[in-house]
Design a protein around this motif. Structure first.
Motif, PDB file in Angstrom:
ATOM      1  N   HIS A  48       0.856  -1.213   0.094  1.00  0.00           N
ATOM      2  CA  HIS A  48      -0.061  -0.021  -0.043  1.00  0.00           C
ATOM      3  C   HIS A  48       0.826   1.145  -0.002  1.00  0.00           C
ATOM      4  N   PHE A  49       2.159   1.043  -0.027  1.00  0.00           N
ATOM      5  CA  PHE A  49       3.197   2.284   0.483  1.00  0.00           C
ATOM      6  C   PHE A  49       4.290   2.115  -0.711  1.00  0.00           C
ATOM      7  N   SER A  50       4.979   3.299  -0.771  1.00  0.00           N
ATOM      8  CA  SER A  50       6.196   3.434  -1.939  1.00  0.00           C
ATOM      9  C   SER A  50       7.429   4.140  -0.682  1.00  0.00           C
ATOM     10  N   ASN A  51       8.383   3.377  -0.858  1.00  0.00           N
ATOM     11  CA  ASN A  51       9.702   3.903  -0.011  1.00  0.00           C
ATOM     12  C   ASN A  51       9.387   3.655   1.440  1.00  0.00           C
ATOM     13  N   VAL A  52       8.849   2.515   1.820  1.00  0.00           N
ATOM     14  CA  VAL A  52       8.260   2.339   3.228  1.00  0.00           C
ATOM     15  C   VAL A  52       9.436   2.167   4.066  1.00  0.00           C
ATOM     16  N   ARG A  53       9.204   3.203   5.201  1.00  0.00           N
ATOM     17  CA  ARG A  53       9.959   3.424   6.300  1.00  0.00           C
ATOM     18  C   ARG A  53       9.237   3.815   7.611  1.00  0.00           C
ATOM     19  N   ILE A  54       9.851   3.377   8.706  1.00  0.00           N
ATOM     20  CA  ILE A  54       9.316   3.678   9.930  1.00  0.00           C
ATOM     21  C   ILE A  54      10.094   4.947  10.751  1.00  0.00           C
ATOM     22  N   VAL A  96       0.418   9.948  23.358  1.00  0.00           N
ATOM     23  CA  VAL A  96       0.436   8.501  23.126  1.00  0.00           C
ATOM     24  C   VAL A  96       1.626   7.923  22.089  1.00  0.00           C
ATOM     25  N   PRO A  97       2.168   6.973  22.493  1.00  0.00           N
ATOM     26  CA  PRO A  97       3.310   6.719  21.641  1.00  0.00           C
ATOM     27  C   PRO A  97       2.875   6.417  20.245  1.00  0.00           C
ATOM     28  N   ALA A  98       3.845   6.486  19.357  1.00  0.00           N
ATOM     29  CA  ALA A  98       3.042   6.377  17.897  1.00  0.00           C
ATOM     30  C   ALA A  98       4.497   5.866  16.969  1.00  0.00           C
ATOM     31  N   LEU A  99       4.011   5.185  16.189  1.00  0.00           N
ATOM     32  CA  LEU A  99       5.145   4.925  15.021  1.00  0.00           C
ATOM     33  C   LEU A  99       4.478   5.619  13.733  1.00  0.00           C
ATOM     34  N   GLU A 100       5.288   6.298  12.680  1.00  0.00           N
ATOM     35  CA  GLU A 100       4.909   6.815  11.437  1.00  0.00           C
ATOM     36  C   GLU A 100       5.451   5.908  10.349  1.00  0.00           C
ATOM     37  N   VAL A 101       4.293   5.437   9.683  1.00  0.00           N
ATOM     38  CA  VAL A 101       4.807   4.967   8.371  1.00  0.00           C
ATOM     39  C   VAL A 101       4.840   6.036   7.128  1.00  0.00           C
ATOM     40  N   LEU A 102       6.210   5.901   6.816  1.00  0.00           N
ATOM     41  CA  LEU A 102       6.319   6.957   5.746  1.00  0.00           C
ATOM     42  C   LEU A 102       6.207   6.309   4.635  1.00  0.00           C
ATOM     43  N   ASN A 103       5.450   7.265   3.537  1.00  0.00           N
ATOM     44  CA  ASN A 103       5.115   6.848   2.146  1.00  0.00           C
ATOM     45  C   ASN A 103       5.531   7.795   1.296  1.00  0.00           C
ATOM     46  N   SER A 104       6.635   7.697   0.375  1.00  0.00           N
ATOM     47  CA  SER A 104       7.113   8.541  -0.422  1.00  0.00           C
ATOM     48  C   SER A 104       6.916   8.318  -2.008  1.00  0.00           C
ATOM     49  N   HIS A 105       6.059   8.993  -2.650  1.00  0.00           N
ATOM     50  CA  HIS A 105       5.691   8.863  -4.016  1.00  0.00           C
ATOM     51  C   HIS A 105       6.846   9.670  -4.857  1.00  0.00           C
ATOM     52  N   ILE A 106       7.625  10.286  -4.476  1.00  0.00           N
ATOM     53  CA  ILE A 106       8.664  11.314  -5.290  1.00  0.00           C
ATOM     54  C   ILE A 106       9.884  10.525  -4.998  1.00  0.00           C
ATOM     55  N   LEU A 136       0.647  14.199  15.169  1.00  0.00           N
ATOM     56  CA  LEU A 136       2.021  13.580  15.035  1.00  0.00           C
ATOM     57  C   LEU A 136       3.160  14.597  15.096  1.00  0.00           C
ATOM     58  N   ALA A 137       4.037  14.513  16.228  1.00  0.00           N
ATOM     59  CA  ALA A 137       4.836  15.508  16.340  1.00  0.00           C
ATOM     60  C   ALA A 137       6.186  15.602  15.917  1.00  0.00           C
ATOM     61  N   GLY A 138       6.571  14.365  15.021  1.00  0.00           N
ATOM     62  CA  GLY A 138       8.023  14.370  14.548  1.00  0.00           C
ATOM     63  C   GLY A 138       8.642  13.420  15.108  1.00  0.00           C
ATOM     64  N   SER A 139       9.656  12.822  14.247  1.00  0.00           N
ATOM     65  CA  SER A 139      10.440  11.590  14.723  1.00  0.00           C
ATOM     66  C   SER A 139      11.744  12.185  15.708  1.00  0.00           C
ATOM     67  N   PHE A 140      12.232  11.277  16.563  1.00  0.00           N
ATOM     68  CA  PHE A 140      13.192  11.483  17.189  1.00  0.00           C
ATOM     69  C   PHE A 140      14.216  10.390  16.899  1.00  0.00           C
ATOM     70  N   THR A 141      14.083   9.678  15.835  1.00  0.00           N
ATOM     71  CA  THR A 141      15.163   8.653  15.368  1.00  0.00           C
ATOM     72  C   THR A 141      15.146   8.957  14.077  1.00  0.00           C
ATOM     73  N   ARG A 142      16.019   8.397  13.250  1.00  0.00           N
ATOM     74  CA  ARG A 142      16.195   8.427  11.772  1.00  0.00           C
ATOM     75  C   ARG A 142      15.247   7.307  11.367  1.00  0.00           C
ATOM     76  N   PRO A 143      14.792   7.401  10.106  1.00  0.00           N
ATOM     77  CA  PRO A 143      13.900   6.422   9.369  1.00  0.00           C
ATOM     78  C   PRO A 143      14.625   5.117   9.212  1.00  0.00           C
ATOM     79  N   MET A 144      13.691   4.037   9.627  1.00  0.00           N
ATOM     80  CA  MET A 144      14.111   2.731   9.378  1.00  0.00           C
ATOM     81  C   MET A 144      13.448   1.906   8.190  1.00  0.00           C
ATOM     82  N   TRP A 145      14.155   1.419   7.279  1.00  0.00           N
ATOM     83  CA  TRP A 145      13.561   0.844   6.157  1.00  0.00           C
ATOM     84  C   TRP A 145      12.984  -0.273   6.388  1.00  0.00           C
TER      85      TRP A 145
END
Length: 261
Positions: free
Chosen positions: A99-105, A135-145, A230-239
């Motif tokens: 469902h996503f492109s360039n999927v990272r967490i 609340v703790p959260a994980l963001e799934v990145l979805n880059s179409h570019i 969703l307030a922004g990541s405090f780690t680098r994205p993980m593939w």
């Protein structure tokens, strides 16, 4: 700046990429005159089309708020995008990777507002007072570019690369915990990949919410009660790839898990 016709064309191109889970060439490579204002206009056209189609907006994501993320992307200012109800998952969810492109967490905290928040001079203290809970959260990145060489114009146009979020079960009021020191230990398939603390987001993870309220004021808008920020990541994205089990330990705020299928 871009013409309204160019903005509409790019918004449709990104909408098609979202439908087909594909990647398009950089906007800035094809339209070097595009500005940040253009990129938010493109995002706005895409957002309004989704609302018209029946999707429900539940909140906003803020990105590029930490040094880790700015160094990972080469972009030096925050951005924001929208989040729809069908992109929110509970911890333990199985998420289709196709469902996503360039999927990272990314590792983040999310905030739910108890009441509206607006600028022009919104402070951290006012923001904390307006927050119902974190609340703790994980963001799934979805880059179409395409990622190489992209600028903030590309990222914003692509809804700030937001794909989905996975929310934990632990809820804490800002007066119950020092949010600056909430840790995140992110693992993939049992191996620790990234670590960080929430203070990495502008010194305090809620600072970005104040920034967004002030940014919205410039456009005659405000953040509304009940919205998830969703307030922004405090780690680098993980593939991540199909079959990956993702686990993040936030210590006193519990854990968040998901599996990509």
């Amino acid at each position: 700046m871009l013409t309204p016709e160019q903005i509409a064309t790019i918004a449709e191109e990104l909408a098609e990429a979202d439908r087909t889970h594909s990647v398009v060439p950089r906007i800035t490579a094809r339209y070097p005159e595009a500005t940040i204002e253009d990129s938010y206009a493109i995002q706005g056209v895409w957002r309004d089309q989704n609302l018209a189609a029946g999707r429900r907006l539940v909140g906003r994501k803020i990105g590029l708020t930490s040094k880790a993320m700015q160094q990972a992307t080469g972009i030096t200012e925050p951005d924001y995008g929208v989040m729809f109800d069908d992109t929110v998952h509970a911890s333990g969810a199985e998420i289709p990777v196709d469902h996503f492109s360039n999927v990272r967490i990314e590792v983040e905290l999310a905030f739910v507002l108890a009441r509206p928040l607006s600028g022009p001079d919104c402070t951290l203290e006012q923001t904390l007072d307006a927050i119902d809970y974190a609340v703790p959260a994980l963001e799934v990145l979805n880059s179409h570019i395409e990622l190489e060489g992209r600028t903030i114009v590309d990222t914003i146009s692509d809804n700030a690369a937001y794909g989905a979020m996975v929310l934990g079960d632990e809820r804490r009021r800002p007066d119950e915990i020092d949010l600056r020191w909430v840790p995140g230990v992110l693992s993939r398939n049992g191996e620790v990949e990234e670590t960080g603390v929430a203070a990495g987001v502008l010194g305090h993870p809620a600072t970005g919410v104040a920034w967004l309220a002030n940014k919205f004021h410039q456009h005659g808008a405000r953040l509304e009660a009940g919205e998830i920020i969703l307030a922004g990541s405090f780690t680098r994205p993980m593939w991540v790839s199909r079959g990956d089990d993702v686990h993040c330990d936030y210590r006193e705020m519990g854990t968040v898990t998901c599996r990509f299928v």
